[in-house]
Write a protein that holds these residues in place. Structure first.
Motif, PDB file in Angstrom:
ATOM      1  N   ALA A  13       0.835  -1.202   0.000  1.00 10.21           N
ATOM      2  CA  ALA A  13       0.000   0.000   0.000  1.00 10.21           C
ATOM      3  C   ALA A  13       0.864   1.242   0.000  1.00 10.21           C
ATOM      4  O   ALA A  13       1.995   1.235   0.498  1.00 10.21           O
ATOM      5  N   LEU A  14       0.335   2.295  -0.559  1.00 11.51           N
ATOM      6  CA  LEU A  14       0.900   3.625  -0.367  1.00 11.51           C
ATOM      7  C   LEU A  14       0.214   4.215   0.855  1.00 11.51           C
ATOM      8  O   LEU A  14      -1.009   4.380   0.878  1.00 11.51           O
ATOM      9  N   ASP A  15       0.994   4.482   1.895  1.00  9.84           N
ATOM     10  CA  ASP A  15       0.449   5.053   3.123  1.00  9.84           C
ATOM     11  C   ASP A  15       0.494   6.574   3.035  1.00  9.84           C
ATOM     12  O   ASP A  15       1.572   7.174   3.026  1.00  9.84           O
ATOM     13  N   GLN A  16      -0.663   7.190   2.948  1.00  6.29           N
ATOM     14  CA  GLN A  16      -0.765   8.646   2.924  1.00  6.29           C
ATOM     15  C   GLN A  16      -1.135   9.114   4.328  1.00  6.29           C
ATOM     16  O   GLN A  16      -2.253   8.904   4.800  1.00  6.29           O
ATOM     17  N   THR A  17      -0.166   9.688   5.020  1.00 13.18           N
ATOM     18  CA  THR A  17      -0.374  10.140   6.391  1.00 13.18           C
ATOM     19  C   THR A  17      -0.664  11.635   6.399  1.00 13.18           C
ATOM     20  O   THR A  17       0.150  12.439   5.930  1.00 13.18           O
ATOM     21  N   VAL A  18      -1.822  11.988   6.910  1.00 12.28           N
ATOM     22  CA  VAL A  18      -2.244  13.387   7.016  1.00 12.28           C
ATOM     23  C   VAL A  18      -2.234  13.752   8.498  1.00 12.28           C
ATOM     24  O   VAL A  18      -2.939  13.144   9.303  1.00 12.28           O
ATOM     25  N   THR A  19      -1.412  14.719   8.865  1.00 13.28           N
ATOM     26  CA  THR A  19      -1.264  15.117  10.263  1.00 13.28           C
ATOM     27  C   THR A  19      -2.190  16.294  10.569  1.00 13.28           C
ATOM     28  O   THR A  19      -2.155  17.318   9.878  1.00 13.28           O
ATOM     29  N   LEU A  20      -3.018  16.117  11.604  1.00  6.72           N
ATOM     30  CA  LEU A  20      -4.001  17.123  11.994  1.00  6.72           C
ATOM     31  C   LEU A  20      -3.752  17.563  13.433  1.00  6.72           C
ATOM     32  O   LEU A  20      -3.302  16.772  14.266  1.00  6.72           O
ATOM     33  N   ASP A  21      -4.054  18.815  13.748  1.00  6.15           N
ATOM     34  CA  ASP A  21      -3.969  19.260  15.138  1.00  6.15           C
ATOM     35  C   ASP A  21      -4.913  18.450  16.010  1.00  6.15           C
ATOM     36  O   ASP A  21      -4.559  18.039  17.123  1.00  6.15           O
ATOM     37  N   ILE A  94      -5.118   5.697   3.862  1.00  9.93           N
ATOM     38  CA  ILE A  94      -5.118   7.063   4.369  1.00  9.93           C
ATOM     39  C   ILE A  94      -5.056   7.010   5.894  1.00  9.93           C
ATOM     40  O   ILE A  94      -5.894   6.366   6.543  1.00  9.93           O
ATOM     41  N   LYS A  95      -4.039   7.648   6.462  1.00 13.18           N
ATOM     42  CA  LYS A  95      -3.832   7.668   7.910  1.00 13.18           C
ATOM     43  C   LYS A  95      -4.051   9.095   8.411  1.00 13.18           C
ATOM     44  O   LYS A  95      -3.354  10.014   7.980  1.00 13.18           O
ATOM     45  N   LEU A  96      -4.996   9.279   9.287  1.00 18.65           N
ATOM     46  CA  LEU A  96      -5.280  10.592   9.855  1.00 18.65           C
ATOM     47  C   LEU A  96      -4.665  10.634  11.253  1.00 18.65           C
ATOM     48  O   LEU A  96      -5.195  10.040  12.199  1.00 18.65           O
ATOM     49  N   ALA A  97      -3.514  11.304  11.364  1.00 20.89           N
ATOM     50  CA  ALA A  97      -2.768  11.365  12.617  1.00 20.89           C
ATOM     51  C   ALA A  97      -3.228  12.563  13.432  1.00 20.89           C
ATOM     52  O   ALA A  97      -3.082  13.710  13.007  1.00 20.89           O
ATOM     53  N   ASP A  98      -3.787  12.291  14.604  1.00 23.54           N
ATOM     54  CA  ASP A  98      -4.355  13.311  15.483  1.00 23.54           C
ATOM     55  C   ASP A  98      -3.298  13.694  16.521  1.00 23.54           C
ATOM     56  O   ASP A  98      -2.992  12.930  17.433  1.00 23.54           O
ATOM     57  N   LEU A  99      -2.716  14.896  16.386  1.00 20.89           N
ATOM     58  CA  LEU A  99      -1.658  15.314  17.307  1.00 20.89           C
ATOM     59  C   LEU A  99      -2.182  15.518  18.724  1.00 20.89           C
ATOM     60  O   LEU A  99      -1.451  15.312  19.697  1.00 20.89           O
ATOM     61  N   ALA A 100      -3.427  15.908  18.870  1.00 24.84           N
ATOM     62  CA  ALA A 100      -3.974  16.174  20.201  1.00 24.84           C
ATOM     63  C   ALA A 100      -4.091  14.902  21.027  1.00 24.84           C
ATOM     64  O   ALA A 100      -3.747  14.881  22.210  1.00 24.84           O
ATOM     65  N   SER A 101      -4.577  13.846  20.403  1.00 23.73           N
ATOM     66  CA  SER A 101      -4.805  12.606  21.145  1.00 23.73           C
ATOM     67  C   SER A 101      -3.672  11.599  20.988  1.00 23.73           C
ATOM     68  O   SER A 101      -3.531  10.678  21.797  1.00 23.73           O
ATOM     69  N   GLY A 102      -2.877  11.744  19.914  1.00 27.57           N
ATOM     70  CA  GLY A 102      -1.849  10.748  19.611  1.00 27.57           C
ATOM     71  C   GLY A 102      -2.395   9.549  18.874  1.00 27.57           C
ATOM     72  O   GLY A 102      -1.651   8.604  18.584  1.00 27.57           O
ATOM     73  N   ASP A 103      -3.699   9.566  18.557  1.00 31.09           N
ATOM     74  CA  ASP A 103      -4.318   8.438  17.856  1.00 31.09           C
ATOM     75  C   ASP A 103      -4.208   8.619  16.344  1.00 31.09           C
ATOM     76  O   ASP A 103      -4.058   9.736  15.838  1.00 31.09           O
ATOM     77  N   THR A 104      -4.308   7.494  15.633  1.00 29.32           N
ATOM     78  CA  THR A 104      -4.323   7.511  14.176  1.00 29.32           C
ATOM     79  C   THR A 104      -5.564   6.780  13.680  1.00 29.32           C
ATOM     80  O   THR A 104      -5.852   5.660  14.115  1.00 29.32           O
ATOM     81  N   THR A 105      -6.315   7.420  12.795  1.00 30.00           N
ATOM     82  CA  THR A 105      -7.496   6.824  12.180  1.00 30.00           C
ATOM     83  C   THR A 105      -7.134   6.358  10.775  1.00 30.00           C
ATOM     84  O   THR A 105      -6.588   7.136   9.994  1.00 30.00           O
ATOM     85  N   ASP A 106      -7.418   5.102  10.468  1.00 28.34           N
ATOM     86  CA  ASP A 106      -7.050   4.519   9.183  1.00 28.34           C
ATOM     87  C   ASP A 106      -8.270   4.385   8.272  1.00 28.34           C
ATOM     88  O   ASP A 106      -9.351   3.984   8.727  1.00 28.34           O
ATOM     89  N   VAL A 107      -8.083   4.704   6.995  1.00 26.21           N
ATOM     90  CA  VAL A 107      -9.069   4.422   5.955  1.00 26.21           C
ATOM     91  C   VAL A 107      -8.314   3.660   4.869  1.00 26.21           C
ATOM     92  O   VAL A 107      -7.507   4.248   4.144  1.00 26.21           O
ATOM     93  N   ASN A 108      -8.537   2.351   4.775  1.00 23.66           N
ATOM     94  CA  ASN A 108      -7.778   1.492   3.866  1.00 23.66           C
ATOM     95  C   ASN A 108      -8.610   1.157   2.633  1.00 23.66           C
ATOM     96  O   ASN A 108      -9.732   0.640   2.746  1.00 23.66           O
ATOM     97  N   LEU A 109      -8.075   1.442   1.470  1.00 21.51           N
ATOM     98  CA  LEU A 109      -8.754   1.167   0.208  1.00 21.51           C
ATOM     99  C   LEU A 109      -8.364  -0.225  -0.299  1.00 21.51           C
ATOM    100  O   LEU A 109      -7.338  -0.774   0.102  1.00 21.51           O
ATOM    101  N   PRO A 110      -9.179  -0.822  -1.182  1.00 23.50           N
ATOM    102  CA  PRO A 110      -8.843  -2.156  -1.698  1.00 23.50           C
ATOM    103  C   PRO A 110      -7.697  -2.109  -2.694  1.00 23.50           C
ATOM    104  O   PRO A 110      -7.422  -1.070  -3.304  1.00 23.50           O
ATOM    105  N   GLY A 111      -7.021  -3.256  -2.851  1.00 23.07           N
ATOM    106  CA  GLY A 111      -5.928  -3.373  -3.815  1.00 23.07           C
ATOM    107  C   GLY A 111      -6.415  -3.892  -5.157  1.00 23.07           C
ATOM    108  O   GLY A 111      -7.619  -4.062  -5.380  1.00 23.07           O
ATOM    109  N   PRO A 112      -5.476  -4.170  -6.081  1.00 18.83           N
ATOM    110  CA  PRO A 112      -5.856  -4.655  -7.409  1.00 18.83           C
ATOM    111  C   PRO A 112      -6.415  -6.068  -7.353  1.00 18.83           C
ATOM    112  O   PRO A 112      -6.116  -6.845  -6.442  1.00 18.83           O
ATOM    113  N   GLU A 113      -7.219  -6.415  -8.312  1.00 19.54           N
ATOM    114  CA  GLU A 113      -7.813  -7.751  -8.386  1.00 19.54           C
ATOM    115  C   GLU A 113      -6.741  -8.765  -8.777  1.00 19.54           C
ATOM    116  O   GLU A 113      -5.968  -8.547  -9.706  1.00 19.54           O
TER     117      GLU A 113
END
Length: 318
Positions: A13-21, A94-113
């Motif tokens: 996978a390509l991990d796209q990490t988006v850092t949020l306050d 897609i990784k949503l990194a929450d700086l306030a809590s230290g938690d990361t929320t993941d949204v994983n898309l499917p791969g090729p058939e």
């Protein structure tokens, strides 16, 4: 041990990490930063091992449409690229990194058939893995891949004399653990939730986790390591049942910490460390990874310092 290290990532996978306050559901956010890293469990393991000075052969299936970041990572870290190219694009996580809590929320898309043809090609590419080599089977399976794909690869690698570590979950893990004893992985690394899912029951206490791990050991899995998040990690090997912990860490990103733990276990096996030192090194890899975005480790002295700070507790035999 002097054998080669091989990692297998069927669904990179390509991990796209988006850092949020702070992540507030339903709101519009202004990102602090965004990065894209070539990932997938086995790719992350190979990357961490390279930082430790142990180059690996990376096997798996790469979508041709977006394989560039993987090729760049392999070239930069001198990882042997043995990935098969398949039609389509690798999935994006897609990784949503929450700086306030230290938690990361993941949204994983499917791969090729994929299907039996791709599994046959992957099988063929592993035929030169030999006795004394180390193989890491890691991650999920792409759409269309037979659910017992990792089980079949594990059986093949064991026949060829390799030491096999598996880090997967759900039906791929269950299929591998249903193999005959001679075809079981030598080591598995589920987290508590994945182990409970396999066992079909909740594992609320450490004693419950240890008993379940002992059950796997009695089936023929030599070493069981269960990651426990903030509680650390539990290792069952031979007569040893060890719980490892570190002082609380302030993570920059939790993405890939479990993969770093697997890399540490693999490095420890290559270095022929005992159970206690293996767990110390694996915990240090995981803790060090918390301070990095992407599948990277800090310099060796920092990891050694973390390993020395790991506390080990011996649990009663389960």
């Amino acid at each position: 041990m002097s054998g080669a290290i091989h990692t297998v990532t069927a669904n990179p996978a390509l991990d796209q990490t988006v850092t949020l306050d702070a992540l507030i559901p339903g709101s519009v956010h202004l990102a602090r930063a965004a990065t894209v890293n070539a990932g997938g469990k086995g790719v992350n393991v190979a990357s961490c091992l390279a930082d430790w000075g142990l180059p690996a052969h990376a096997h798996g299936l790469l979508g041709r449409d977006n394989c560039g970041p993987f090729e760049q990572l392999f070239a930069a870290k001198r990882i042997t690229d043995r990935m098969l190219r398949v039609a389509g694009a690798c999935r994006v996580n897609i990784k949503l990194a929450d700086l306030a809590s230290g938690d990361t929320t993941d949204v994983n898309l499917p791969g090729p058939e994929t299907g039996e043809a791709e599994l046959a090609s992957l099988t063929a590419g592993l035929r030169d893995v030999g006795a004394g080599d180390l193989a890491v089977l890691a991650g999920s399976l792409p759409p269309g891949m037979p659910r017992d794909a990792l089980a079949r690869l594990c059986a093949q690698l064991k026949r060829q004399g390799a030491w096999v570590l598996m880090d997967s979950s759900g039906s791929p893990l269950a299929a591998a653990l249903a193999n005959p004893p001679a075809a079981l992985p030598d080591c598995v690394k589920p987290n508590r939730e994945e182990l409970a899912q396999w066992a079909g029951r909740e594992l609320p206490g450490l004693d419950d986790v240890a008993r379940c791990a002992r059950g796997l050991q009695r089936m023929g899995v030599g070493r069981v390591v269960v990651s426990l998040g903030e509680q650390g990690a539990l290792l069952v090997d031979g007569d040893a049942a060890l719980l490892a912990s570190l002082p609380p860490q302030r993570p920059l990103s939790t993405v890939g910490a479990g993969d770093a733990l697997v890399a540490g276990l693999t490095a420890a096996r290559r270095q022929e460390l005992n159970a206690a030192d293996s767990l110390r090194l694996a915990m240090a890899f995981a803790a060090a990874k918390l301070q990095r975005v992407g599948p990277h480790l800090p310099p060796e002295p920092q990891i050694r310092e973390l390993a020395a700070a790991v506390s080990l507790q011996t649990l009663a035999a389960a």
